[in-house]
Design a protein around this motif. Sequence first.
Motif, PDB file in Angstrom:
ATOM      1  N   LEU A   1      -6.859   9.955   0.354  1.00 27.81           N
ATOM      2  CA  LEU A   1      -7.015   8.552   0.742  1.00 27.81           C
ATOM      3  C   LEU A   1      -5.952   8.139   1.754  1.00 27.81           C
ATOM      4  CD1 LEU A   1      -7.827   6.957  -2.739  1.00 27.81           C
ATOM      5  CD2 LEU A   1      -9.420   7.538  -0.903  1.00 27.81           C
TER       6      LEU A   1
ATOM      7  N   GLY B   1       0.724   3.958  -2.903  1.00 27.70           N
ATOM      8  CA  GLY B   1       0.370   5.337  -2.591  1.00 27.70           C
ATOM      9  C   GLY B   1       1.401   6.335  -3.087  1.00 27.70           C
TER      10      GLY B   1
ATOM     11  N   VAL C   1      -6.100  13.500  -4.623  1.00 31.45           N
ATOM     12  CA  VAL C   1      -7.020  12.416  -4.250  1.00 31.45           C
ATOM     13  C   VAL C   1      -6.257  11.314  -3.524  1.00 31.45           C
ATOM     14  CG1 VAL C   1      -8.522  10.605  -5.155  1.00 31.45           C
ATOM     15  CG2 VAL C   1      -8.665  12.917  -6.088  1.00 31.45           C
ATOM     16  N   THR C   2      -5.050  11.004  -4.012  1.00 36.04           N
ATOM     17  CA  THR C   2      -4.211  10.004  -3.340  1.00 36.04           C
ATOM     18  C   THR C   2      -3.869  10.445  -1.924  1.00 36.04           C
ATOM     19  OG1 THR C   2      -3.257   9.365  -5.476  1.00 36.04           O
ATOM     20  CG2 THR C   2      -2.065   8.701  -3.487  1.00 36.04           C
TER      21      THR C   2
ATOM     22  N   GLN D   1       0.817  -1.205   0.000  1.00 36.00           N
ATOM     23  CA  GLN D   1       0.000   0.000   0.000  1.00 36.00           C
ATOM     24  C   GLN D   1       0.856   1.262   0.000  1.00 36.00           C
ATOM     25  OE1 GLN D   1      -2.541  -0.477   3.411  1.00 36.00           O
ATOM     26  NE2 GLN D   1      -3.915  -1.935   2.406  1.00 36.00           N
TER      27      GLN D   1
END
Length: 338
Positions: A259, A216, A255-256, A212
């Motif tokens: 999140l 990311g 947006v990343t 992850q």
Amino acid sequence: MNLQQLFQDFNPSKFVVHSCLLIFVAFFSLRLDNHIKWSYWWIFAPIWVWKALVILGATVGSYVWWRYPHFRLEGEAYIHYKAMLISLALHLILLMFELLVCDKLESGRHLWILVFIPLIFISIVSIAVCIWAVKHDRSFELELFCAVNVLQFIFLALRLDEFIGWSWEVVFVPLWIVMCLALVGVLYTIIFAGILLRTPEVNAQQRRSSFQTALGYTFLVIPVLIFQVLLANKLDEDIEISHTSVAIPLMVSFVTLILMSFNSKGGNKWWFGMRKDFCSFILSVCPLLQEYGNIAYHSERHRNGVELEQQSEKGGHVVRRADLFKPVLPIVSIELPD
């Protein structure tokens, strides 16, 4: 659905900042393409919301600090409070820069070099703030960004005032260097994640976490690099493309970041005088949310080849339970009136 797992590392500060920047970039690009005719003071509305929350949060936190002296004895309260004041000071200087930019775009009555003076000053101060943050184990994303781009801010101001006639590809040289270092970091995370995936001794949680992280950072750095390339070519008039199309990769990065804020540990606990993690504060203020958060819902039919069911004879009927419920947060009793 496990609400505790979703919000236990949630960083509300990063979520608010990145959300405001995402909306601002969308508004600004649409304004440059003349799709909207709003005043720049309205275009900068997300920025004003961000700064208003910072000022309000620091004001409430300072009131709680001075109103309840015994709260200062809680752990590293002095370090958290100092960090909040330092962040407030930097945001006020940044607000001065944003006000000058907005006024310059609206009226055009200032030189860009004068507009960038607060940003250059905050970049120099950020070097000392980064040293202090490292010493006290504090996060410093905004300060680091300003510190490493001080030369870039100077080049931008000189180029916008046409004191230098360099192409924009040359003006962005300091940012190219920063992006190259960021790409090296992304490559390292990808290689590290690949090694962990091929190592049987590593547990599944560590593999998932490394994967992850690599994913990311990839969706964070690569779109920014694409945005920078498109912007330089757009300003040099090498390509015909709208400002909105140029800004799309940058919005993907924001947006990343939004999140990633759900998995970003840390944050100052003295904003708005909460003195605890945001999730714990919300659950303590709203007991009904805590009641929902106390339960994680699972729908499983098999575990190790055995069907999960409970059967009991009740008047010849069979009762089957396939949904399991387990508490994930400390249960707080709520007394209801008769």
